[in-house]
Design a protein around this motif. Structure first.
Motif, short mmCIF file in Angstrom:
data_model
loop_
_atom_site.label_atom_id
_atom_site.label_comp_id
_atom_site.label_asym_id
_atom_site.label_seq_id
_atom_site.Cartn_x
_atom_site.Cartn_y
_atom_site.Cartn_z
N ASP A 1 47.49 13.65 42.41
CA ASP A 1 47.49 12.84 43.71
C ASP A 1 46.59 13.41 44.21
N GLN B 1 49.13 4.40 53.60
CA GLN B 1 48.96 4.42 52.19
C GLN B 1 47.98 3.50 51.70
N LEU C 1 46.51 0.71 48.99
CA LEU C 1 47.57 -0.32 48.74
C LEU C 1 46.29 -0.95 47.50
N SER D 1 50.22 -1.76 45.14
CA SER D 1 51.45 -1.08 44.62
C SER D 1 51.98 -2.50 45.21
N TYR D 2 53.70 -1.77 44.73
CA TYR D 2 54.49 -2.43 45.55
C TYR D 2 54.65 -3.83 45.15
#
Lengths: 114, 115
Positions: A1, B45, B47, B60-61
């Motif tokens: 990452d 972040q 996504l 994501s998520y």
């Protein structure tokens, strides 16, 4: 990452001081960016750099300068800090190889100028 | 010029209900589109993104987003909201012809999921 590290999470400085915000990325990315984030204004681009020794002004460069001496490090400099520069500062990096890649962000530095 | 609009400053939704966070964009050519999430005192972040191809993008998520070229929209969706989805969401765009330029961000939408 991808890891983008900003040297300080919280910083308190005084009016008139010269302030350095440091950002380091570990993915050999060519492009790096500095934004400031203020409530209701979203992210505003201060400066960015396409590669080492290169810099471009963003939307709000006044009162700021930058330094990119090494590929992994991009520094934001407040030449003479003022109270209106109290803000959250976010650094980001991105590979130049494909322009559809996302920018990767650090956790930010919350800067208070007293 | 490139721009992004997020018409809602705040979206409230009950836990378990579907959620939508709206985004419209303006570019002169074709867009690359991105969604980011920001939790308190953290950075953004990534996504999901739309580059080309299928108009429904999964990320994501459990989030997904639907690209609609005729409406110049890229709304973020999730079938069943969680309290932990409460955060600030940003939409971003870049014209694919603009080379290596920075992303242009919207002003953000605060999502609040109520238990």
């Amino acid at each position: 990452d991808v890891k983008v590290t900003q040297s300080s999470r919280y910083l308190v400085k005084r009016t008139g001081e010269k302030v350095f915000l440091e950002c380091v990325q570990d993915m050999d990315h060519e492009n790096m960016f500095w934004y400031r984030q203020d409530p209701g204004l979203g992210l505003r681009l201060i400066y960015f750099s396409y590669d080492v020794k290169m810099k471009e002004k963003g939307d709000i460069p006044e009162g700021y300068s930058v330094s990119r001496e090494k590929k992994e490090r991009f520094s934001l400099i407040l030449e003479s800090a003022s109270t209106n520069q109290t803000s959250m500062y976010l650094c980001a990096s991105r590979s130049r190889m494909t322009s559809n890649q996302p920018q990767h962000f650090g956790d930010g530095t919350r800067l208070s100028i007293l | 010029a490139q721009s992004v609009a997020q018409p809602e400053d705040q979206v409230n939704v009950a836990e378990g209900n579907p959620l939508t966070v709206k985004c419209t964009y303006s570019v002169s050519g074709n867009p690359y589109l991105f969604w980011y999430v920001q939790y308190p005192n953290r950075g953004l972040q990534f996504l999901l993104k739309y580059i080309t191809g299928d108009n429904l993008v999964k990320g994501s998520y459990g989030f997904e987003a639907e690209f609609n070229k005729s409406q110049t929209s890229f709304h973020l969706k999730k079938p069943s909201a969680l309290v932990s989805d409460s955060a600030l969401y940003f939409c971003a765009v870049r014209d694919i012809r603009s080379g290596n330029t920075p992303l242009v961000f919207g002003k953000g939408t605060r999502l609040s999921v109520i238990a």
